[in-house]
Design a protein around this motif. Structure first.
Motif, short mmCIF file in Angstrom:
data_model
loop_
_atom_site.label_atom_id
_atom_site.label_comp_id
_atom_site.label_asym_id
_atom_site.label_seq_id
_atom_site.Cartn_x
_atom_site.Cartn_y
_atom_site.Cartn_z
N PRO A 101 -59.46 -4.57 4.81
CA PRO A 101 -60.66 -3.85 4.38
C PRO A 101 -60.28 -2.56 3.64
N PRO A 102 -61.05 -2.17 2.63
CA PRO A 102 -60.73 -0.95 1.86
C PRO A 102 -60.61 0.29 2.73
N SER A 103 -61.39 0.36 3.82
CA SER A 103 -61.31 1.54 4.68
C SER A 103 -59.93 1.66 5.31
N ARG A 104 -59.32 0.52 5.66
CA ARG A 104 -57.98 0.57 6.24
C ARG A 104 -56.93 0.91 5.18
N LEU A 112 -57.04 4.54 4.96
CA LEU A 112 -56.37 5.13 6.11
C LEU A 112 -54.86 5.15 5.92
N ARG A 113 -54.30 4.05 5.47
CA ARG A 113 -52.85 3.98 5.26
C ARG A 113 -52.41 4.88 4.12
N ALA A 114 -53.22 4.95 3.08
CA ALA A 114 -52.87 5.84 1.96
C ALA A 114 -52.85 7.29 2.40
N ALA A 166 -64.22 11.65 -1.76
CA ALA A 166 -64.71 10.90 -2.91
C ALA A 166 -64.42 9.41 -2.76
N VAL A 167 -63.19 9.07 -2.36
CA VAL A 167 -62.85 7.65 -2.18
C VAL A 167 -63.68 7.04 -1.05
N ASN A 220 -70.27 1.06 -1.83
CA ASN A 220 -70.13 -0.38 -2.10
C ASN A 220 -70.48 -1.21 -0.86
N TRP A 221 -70.29 -0.61 0.33
CA TRP A 221 -70.64 -1.32 1.56
C TRP A 221 -72.14 -1.34 1.80
#
Length: 758
Positions: free
Chosen positions: A318-321, A324-326, A349-350, A357-358
């Motif tokens: 998922p983009p949220s993860r 988180l890693r970034a 912003a991200v 989008n969600w």
């Protein structure tokens, strides 16, 4: 894995609440305790790994804080001329009367440092025949170093936090310098070549900022225009620009590779996506290098790399993860990044884009690209409102509109042509490069008059104090994002609005009087406030090179507390007391001034009443323009049953004159004359005033040795405690009935380690 990562980030975040970094011994004891408890109690064993990750986060945060604090220059090398050798690492900021040089100090007084310390030095009135120090070269300087500390006041920019976030360990001023060795690095050479085009380009400052991340050619008017129209993020290399470059390179190379592979067999064997992403990574890394690997560009490059790695290995995450890693990788690369506003703006912003989008469906139909961009800009404006209000002291209402128009121009016209022009410059085609840069600036030339007009519209800039508390704004934004019924969202917004109105009315009815001795470095500025009105005594310094303490400290303080000054007193005409009068008068033309040739004269015998404050002037005894220290306007305030003496910069001569005329100088609070100089504050004067607390308004790194050791000794002998704006910043005294209480809201002892007094 992500659970462990969250735990490590939580431990890391905890370190920013510690008053000082956790020592190795403390960490070992805590780790041992966790291990023993987890082994002893079976219920806690499943959480042992989580607790271990928290400890790892604490170790990373505390370790980096410890390294930063222990790289600071030793006190014996501060506030005196020293000889140092420094390698210049950044492009020198050239101004008409001074240069700002940043680099790594290798040695001081011929003694090598165990770890090189980053210093930011100013060279005032540099020799005319000397070329500014070039990035990549080594110089020998004779300089006066000072602690990396700025002024601390409500509503003001906390410069010391910025210095910690940039990992700068010392400030200073250069007396003389000589070149030692080295050649300008690649970025400096490119900067020098580009500078030849400055007379030929109307928007040179913006083009230079977009290509090299250097904003020194931008005028103050240009910066203010872009800030007040919500376009400040466009005029420096940031995550947005790196993302645009990466996206453009990906599209271009995939298109070229597909066109090159005409046969079906070659299209199936060639991995166009892999080649394009490798090229995009190389190009974005080079672009980040053009900006000197500034924190914002490194942060964007790391995030882009994390996304590419996930796609390359087909990690369906998922983009949220991914975010988180970034963030975790960014913190590994730049451990002190959370102290920079850009870090939170980028993450917010991200996160907003992911959330949008969600929550919302993809726009389709006519003009879908324009509608999607408009929705994105509008959402980002409101989502970033709390952070923008907190860090930039206001919000431009027209930001969605200006971004909708200007961002596509910069994205598809200005930025590509600017980078292409820079590439031609690298290849030695100066004429083609200049032509491309001239074409690149065309949209900016046409947009500039309109942007200047919009920036001057008072209604489109909403000051932060009108938007309400930051926490309240965050709550309102969350209620609109949360999947509630529309009437719940409207109800929460209405409650917030009514709360603002009620708090404003309560402030107007507030009877408490507060005396604020502001931290204005080596100078004086005092604000007496009750409800929404104020009295100002002295206005700090004005600098010949531009700017003053009124712009930097006093006006932000007044806006933060929603205060309108009614009266102003200027004790005497020294620059460190009178410097901001013009600026404040322009903002508040209805103010009534006393002293130093501004408005009414300041002479003994004058008295007045403002709300619950009674004031009386004790000195001088004849009308003057308060030109000299001993002609300072000595002001005594009575607030309830408490008295405050504000003696300006009087010396022993004026102190004796006050005693000779039996002036009523006894006071509960005394602001030390002349910032604590030994030319003032004689023992018999202090005995006659008999204050319960003495306050020094002075600069941390002042060259005059204030507060003088002799004055400190006299205060100690008389058991008079001393408070100092240079040690802890702004001092606030609150008066209620016949009681008063003094505290320093920004003192390091009450805050986290990065707010420590250096």
């Amino acid at each position: 894995m992500d659970r462990w990562l969250c735990a490590a980030l939580a431990g890391y975040a905890l370190t920013f609440t510690f008053s000082k970094p956790m020592s190795i011994q403390q960490w070992v004891i805590l780790a041992t305790l966790v291990a023993v408890v987890s082994w002893r109690y079976a219920l806690l064993r499943p959480y042992a790994i989580i607790l271990g990750c928290v400890l790892c986060g604490i170790a990373w945060g505390s370790g980096n804080a410890y390294l930063h604090q222990n790289t600071l220059i030793f006190d014996e090398n501060l506030n005196k001329p020293v000889s140092l050798q420094m390698t210049v690492t950044e492009i020198t900021q050239v101004r008409p009367d001074f240069w700002r040089i940043q680099g790594e100090i290798q040695s001081i007084e011929n003694q090598l440092l165990s770890r090189s310390a980053t210093a930011r030095l100013s060279w005032y009135e540099p020799p005319a025949l000397v070329i500014p120090p070039q990035a990549g070269t080594t110089w020998q300087f004779r300089a006066r170093l000072k602690a990396p500390q700025g002024v601390r006041n409500d509503g003001g920019f906390l410069y010391h936090r910025y210095l910690v976030g940039q990992q700068i360990h010392a400030l200073g001023s250069i007396r003389s310098g000589t070149f030692v060795a080295g050649e300008p690095n690649f970025r400096q050479q490119l900067f020098n070549q580009l500078n030849y085009f400055q007379p030929e380009l109307q928007q040179f400052g913006i083009l230079q900022a977009l290509t090299l991340g250097e904003r020194q050619a931008l005028s103050d008017e240009q910066w203010q225009t872009y800030q007040r129209t919500g376009l400040a993020h466009l005029i420096a290399i940031s995550g947005l620009h790196l993302t645009l470059v990466a996206g453009g390179v990906l599209w271009l190379f995939r298109t070229l590779l597909r066109y090159q592979a005409r046969s079906r067999r070659r299209r199936e064997t060639n991995n166009s996506w892999f080649i394009a992403t490798c090229v995009a990574l190389v190009v974005t890394f080079f672009y980040a290098g053009l900006a000197g690997f500034a924190t914002a560009t490194v942060r964007a490059f790391v995030m882009f790399s994390v996304v590419i790695i996930h796609k390359y290995f087909a990690l369906h995450t998922p983009p949220s993860r991914v975010l988180l890693r970034a963030v975790a990788v960014v913190i590994v690369v730049h451990p002190l990044a959370p102290l920079q506003s850009g870090f939170w703006l980028s993450v917010a912003a991200v996160a907003t884009i992911l959330l949008m989008n969600w929550r919302w469906p993809i726009i389709s139909g006519r003009w879908q690209s324009i509608r999607a961009l408009w929705r994105l800009e509008l959402t980002l404006t409101f989502a970033m409102w709390p952070l923008t209000a907190m860090w930039f002291d206001g919000l431009p209402l027209l930001a969605p509109l200006t971004n909708l128009v200007v961002v596509p121009l910069v994205t598809f016209w200005v930025l590509p042509l600017s980078l292409l022009g820079l590439l031609m410059l690298l290849l030695g085609s100066d004429g083609i490069s200049l032509g491309l840069l001239r074409i690149a600036e065309v949209p900016l030339n046409y947009a500039e008059p309109l942007l200047n007009y919009l920036s001057k519209l008072t209604w489109q800039w909403v000051p932060a104090h009108l938007t309400g508390p930051i926490i309240g704004l965050v709550v309102v934004l969350i209620t609109w994002v949360w999947p509630w019924r529309w009437y719940w969202k409207l109800s929460c917004t209405a409650i917030f609005g009514f709360g603002l109105i009620i708090s404003h009315q309560l402030q107007q009815q507030n009877t408490l009087v507060r005396l604020h001795i502001l931290d204005v470095d080596q100078g004086s500025a005092i604000v007496i406030a009750q409800a929404d009105e104020a009295v100002i005594v002295d206005t700090g310094a004005n600098w010949e090179l531009g700017g003053n303490m009124a712009e930097r400290v006093i006006l932000p303080f007044l806006r933060h507390h929603q205060l309108t000054p009614i009266y102003g007193f200027v004790s005497h005409t020294d620059n460190d007391h009178e410097g901001g009068v013009t600026t404040i008068s322009e903002q508040f033309p209805a103010m009534r001034w006393y002293g130093s040739g501004h408005g009414l004269p300041c002479v003994a015998g004058q008295t007045g009443q403002w709300r619950q404050v009674t004031w009386a002037i004790l000195h001088p005894r004849e009308v003057t323009n308060n030109r000299y220290n001993d002609d300072s306007c000595v002001l005594k305030l009575m607030i309830g049953g408490t008295s405050i003496l504000l003696p300006g910069d009087i010396t022993k001569r004026a102190e004796r004159a006050l005693l000779a005329h039996i002036a009523p100088i006894q006071a509960d609070l005394l602001v030390l004359p002349h910032h604590g100089s030994n030319s003032s504050s004689e023992s018999y004067f202090l005995q006659s005033v008999a204050p319960q607390v003495a306050i020094a308004s002075r600069g941390r790194n002042n060259a005059y040795g204030m507060v003088a050791e002799q004055v400190k000794q006299r205060l100690e002998e008389l058991s008079i405690p001393l408070l100092d704006t240079a040690r802890g910043g702004q001092i606030t005294v609150t008066f209620a009935q016949n009681k008063w209480q003094v505290h320093q809201p920004w003192a390091g002892k009450n805050r986290a380690w990065f707010d420590a007094d250096n």
